[in-house]
Motif scaffolding. Structure first.
Motif, short mmCIF file in Angstrom:
data_model
loop_
_atom_site.label_atom_id
_atom_site.label_comp_id
_atom_site.label_asym_id
_atom_site.label_seq_id
_atom_site.Cartn_x
_atom_site.Cartn_y
_atom_site.Cartn_z
N MET A 1 -18.80 8.29 -1.54
CA MET A 1 -17.83 9.30 -2.43
C MET A 1 -17.12 10.23 -1.01
N CYS A 2 -17.25 10.74 -0.04
CA CYS A 2 -16.42 11.20 1.10
C CYS A 2 -15.53 10.71 1.86
N LEU A 3 -15.87 8.88 1.73
CA LEU A 3 -14.94 7.83 1.75
C LEU A 3 -14.14 7.61 1.53
N ILE A 4 -14.24 7.64 -0.48
CA ILE A 4 -13.23 7.18 -0.62
C ILE A 4 -12.66 8.42 -0.59
N LEU A 5 -13.28 9.71 -1.06
CA LEU A 5 -12.19 10.71 -1.75
C LEU A 5 -10.54 11.24 0.15
N ASP A 6 -11.95 11.06 0.83
CA ASP A 6 -10.45 10.94 2.31
C ASP A 6 -9.69 9.78 2.23
N ILE A 7 -9.87 8.90 1.65
CA ILE A 7 -9.08 7.37 1.87
C ILE A 7 -7.69 7.94 1.02
N TYR A 8 -8.19 8.26 0.00
CA TYR A 8 -7.85 9.02 -0.93
C TYR A 8 -6.43 10.74 -1.07
N SER A 9 -7.15 11.07 -0.22
CA SER A 9 -5.99 12.62 0.60
C SER A 9 -5.53 11.66 1.48
N ALA A 10 -5.79 10.82 2.11
CA ALA A 10 -5.33 9.80 3.40
C ALA A 10 -3.87 9.14 2.93
N ILE A 11 -3.32 8.61 2.01
CA ILE A 11 -3.16 7.88 1.43
C ILE A 11 -1.55 8.37 0.97
N LEU A 12 -2.32 10.03 0.54
CA LEU A 12 -1.27 10.11 -0.67
C LEU A 12 -0.12 11.06 0.57
N LEU A 13 -1.13 12.17 2.04
CA LEU A 13 -0.54 12.21 3.13
C LEU A 13 -0.03 11.46 4.20
N GLY A 14 0.34 10.14 4.36
CA GLY A 14 0.64 9.01 4.47
C GLY A 14 2.11 8.81 4.11
N MET A 15 1.97 9.52 2.55
CA MET A 15 2.87 8.52 1.64
C MET A 15 4.26 9.92 1.92
N LEU A 16 3.78 11.74 1.75
CA LEU A 16 4.62 12.60 1.88
C LEU A 16 5.68 12.35 3.37
N GLY B 1 0.91 16.76 -8.16
CA GLY B 1 -0.68 16.30 -7.68
C GLY B 1 -0.91 16.12 -6.99
N THR B 2 0.33 16.09 -5.66
CA THR B 2 -1.15 15.71 -4.18
C THR B 2 -1.42 16.83 -3.99
N MET B 3 -1.29 18.63 -4.29
CA MET B 3 -1.19 19.43 -3.76
C MET B 3 -2.92 20.08 -4.91
N LEU B 4 -2.76 19.64 -5.97
CA LEU B 4 -3.83 20.62 -6.60
C LEU B 4 -5.48 19.16 -6.12
N ALA B 5 -5.01 17.94 -6.08
CA ALA B 5 -5.71 16.67 -5.50
C ALA B 5 -6.23 17.32 -4.51
N PHE B 6 -5.51 18.04 -3.17
CA PHE B 6 -6.12 18.00 -1.64
C PHE B 6 -6.76 18.83 -2.25
N SER B 7 -6.77 20.30 -3.17
CA SER B 7 -6.84 21.52 -2.78
C SER B 7 -8.72 21.24 -3.84
N GLY B 8 -8.87 19.93 -4.40
CA GLY B 8 -10.15 20.10 -5.54
C GLY B 8 -10.82 18.81 -4.28
N ILE B 9 -10.10 18.00 -3.51
CA ILE B 9 -10.80 16.91 -2.27
C ILE B 9 -11.56 18.41 -1.28
N PHE B 10 -10.99 19.18 -0.76
CA PHE B 10 -11.17 19.92 -0.03
C PHE B 10 -12.59 21.07 -0.10
N THR B 11 -12.13 21.54 -1.87
CA THR B 11 -13.54 22.46 -2.31
C THR B 11 -14.82 21.60 -2.68
N PHE B 12 -14.45 20.05 -2.82
CA PHE B 12 -15.40 19.37 -3.51
C PHE B 12 -16.80 19.07 -1.95
N LEU B 13 -15.92 18.70 -1.14
CA LEU B 13 -16.50 18.31 0.63
C LEU B 13 -17.27 19.63 0.56
N VAL B 14 -16.57 20.79 0.58
CA VAL B 14 -18.02 22.14 1.18
C VAL B 14 -18.86 22.31 0.18
#
Length: 565
Positions: free
Chosen positions: A353-368, A477-490
């Motif tokens: 779970m952590c790996l896939i969500l990390d890759i998802y957020s990484a791709i989003l920041l990479g696109m930015l 969508g990117t900002m919502l995804a980041f905030s949700g992923i960060f709080t989920f990991l915590v």
């Protein structure tokens, strides 16, 4: 005669400090009990116990757990201490197992940073968040210098882009600051790291070749990353869990609006003056922030403040038994930093779970970060924009990210609704880590749809506002995804929260460092439309995972050795 003795006794006590008085009463009571045949008095008698202000209260214990978990290693240390002490009662949790352990003086202790005036709290949050904004802005403002800098150094655009990548790579290594803050406090880390950031800006302002620029940009990112990895803990120092929503939203937004505003600020500077003024501007800005930190940001880290309080008590009483919780830890700095570097990799390797969500957020920041190269290509060639006008095209991302942060109360009500639904079904109103994923589920189609809209409207005969709207939808969508992923990991990895976030930062920033290096070539080879379309299809493949984890996350956590069950 007895009245004179009693008056002398009270006179003697009044001349002592408050701590000597408590200990004196304890010794006298112990002597009276022994003389009356009561035998030896246990150490934990009511009279012998120190005042409640010196106990490690529930609020203090919870505060220390939260503060340590912000940095990853400390919570492991706390758990180890708990195992060794083997507390078995609520009294142990309150700290009564050690009557000389220093804690806060109830909820109104003036030394507790949470009791600072609200205006001063917001000044501290403003300065530290502005520091995060400055660092990430420095990563992107550099992209506006390419044309003039390359002409002076005789370097290519690709080589100049390496300076952007090395800066972001330095940020990726930022979590190593956190364990140092655990030992020395937040203020020394802020001052030392930002002073180093200012010093490393000087070589870039006077650089004579591109090699110097590439190297010093890495150290700029490494030094500046302290604000990104430590200042989140400052929010927890100052605000309780119930009151930190607004300041945490400001802190979370600051690092993301930096890259969105960098091209505009850099475009204005490099349109009307020489490229070195970009670095002169950063020098003036960062030095002003360093002065602001020195003047307005005190030490706020609770364990360090309790250590200072314990030192003051020992000095006043001469009793060396008074100890703060962090003074009892036997873990060394070297071992602590080693643990903080090892744990994120353990979580990445063993937690799907952590790996896939990390890759998802990484791709989003990479696109930015990839857009720093794509936007100039598209809007210069298709619409004839100049440098500062290209910078304005990033305002769609900025507005969207601010809108995403403003929607935070909506997602809080969604989480409360899920907890209420669970109460009706099970009779227990509790939240689960998966309740943090609805923003990510909502964001996933926005990300993919925004990329398709941006990509397939990048034609000269389509008005320029249409692809900017597409980029804004992607940014929302990117900002919502980041905030949700960060709080989920915590929430999903509470014991190793900072380690999970450190792993996310490492993967995320590594992608952000790599994407700009191939972005321009990809857009030139595939065309503006299909280059963005390829990115959209990648996000489409990852779109179902947030929903899958929302439904099956609890089962996956039950099998994990790091996540909460």
């Amino acid at each position: 005669m007895e009245e004179k003795l009693e008056a002398a006794r009270h006179s003697e006590i009044s001349e002592r400090g408050p701590y000597e008085e408590d200990l004196s009463i304890s010794r006298e009571k112990s002597q009276e009990d022994q003389e009356s045949g009561g035998g030896f008095v246990p150490i934990r008698t009511t009279a012998a116990a120190p005042p409640s202000s010196r106990r490690l209260s529930k609020d203090t214990a919870a505060s220390l757990r939260r503060e340590r978990s912000n940095n990853g290693w400390g919570v492991d240390d706390l758990e180890a201490d708990a195992d060794s002490d083997a507390p078995s009662s609520s009294a142990d949790v309150e700290g009564e197992h050690d009557p000389f352990e220093v804690g806060w003086d109830g909820d109104n202790d003036p030394l507790n940073p949470r009791n600072l005036p609200i205006w001063r709290k917001w000044v501290i949050i403003g300065v530290t968040s502005f520091g995060s904004f400055c660092v990430t802005n420095a990563s992107a403002i550099y992209t506006a210098t390419y044309t003039q800098m390359n002409a002076e150094f005789g370097s290519s655009r690709l080589v100049a882009t390496i300076g952007l990548s090395t800066f972001v790579l330095g940020i990726a290594l930022g979590p190593f600051w956190s364990p140092l803050a655990e030992f020395y406090g937040r203020r020394p880390i802020y001052l030392c790291s930002f002073a180093a950031f200012v010093m490393w800006l000087i070589p870039s302002a006077v650089a004579k070749n591109i090699e110097t620029m590439i190297v010093v940009r890495f150290f700029q990112g490494l030094a500046g990353s302290a604000f990104l990895s430590v200042s989140g803990g400052t929010v927890g120092d100052l605000f309780t869990r119930d009151t930190m929503l607004a300041p945490m939203a400001i802190f979370a937004l600051a690092p993301f609006i930096g890259p969105a505003t960098g091209p505009l600020m850099g475009g204005l500077i490099n349109t009307y003056t020489y490229w070195r003024w970009t670095h002169y501007f950063l020098l003036i800005w960062s030095f002003s922030l360093l002065v602001g930190v020195a003047l307005f940001v005190p030490e706020t880290y609770h364990p360090v403040l309790l250590k200072r309080k314990a030192h003051r008590i020992r000095k006043e009483t001469g009793d060396e038994r008074w100890k703060a919780p962090m003074e009892k830890s036997s873990r060394s700095v070297t071992k602590t930093v080693a643990y903080s570097l090892l744990r994120p990799f353990q979580i990445l390797i063993s937690e799907p779970m952590c790996l896939i969500l990390d890759i998802y957020s990484a791709i989003l920041l990479g696109m930015l970060y990839l857009f720093f190269g794509a936007f100039p290509l598209i809007f210069k060639n298709n619409h004839g924009f100049n440098l500062w006008q290209v910078g304005l095209t990033f305002m769609g991302l900025l507005v969207a990210m601010i809108s995403a942060v403003l929607s935070t109360p909506i997602w809080r009500r969604v989480r409360e609704g899920l907890a209420e639904k669970r109460r009706k079904e099970t009779g227990e109103a509790r939240s689960e880590p998966e309740d943090q994923l609805p923003p990510v589920i909502f964001a996933a189609p926005l990300i993919t749809g925004g990329l398709f809209l941006f990509g397939f409207t990048t034609y000269p005969d389509i008005h320029w506002i249409v692809p900017i709207i597409g980029s804004a939808v992607f940014g929302l969508g990117t900002m919502l995804a980041f905030s949700g992923i960060f709080t989920f990991l915590v929430d999903a990895y509470p014991k190793y929260a900072a380690s999970a976030l450190a792993g996310n930062a490492l993967v995320r920033c590594s992608f952000a460092a790599a994407f700009p290096l191939f972005g321009i070539q990809m857009y030139e080879k595939l065309g503006y439309q299909w280059a963005t379309g390829l990115l959209a299809f990648i996000t489409l493949a990852l779109l179902p995972f947030p929903y899958i984890f929302f439904v099956y996350g609890k089962r996956l956590r039950a099998r994990s050795r790091f996540a909460t069950a």
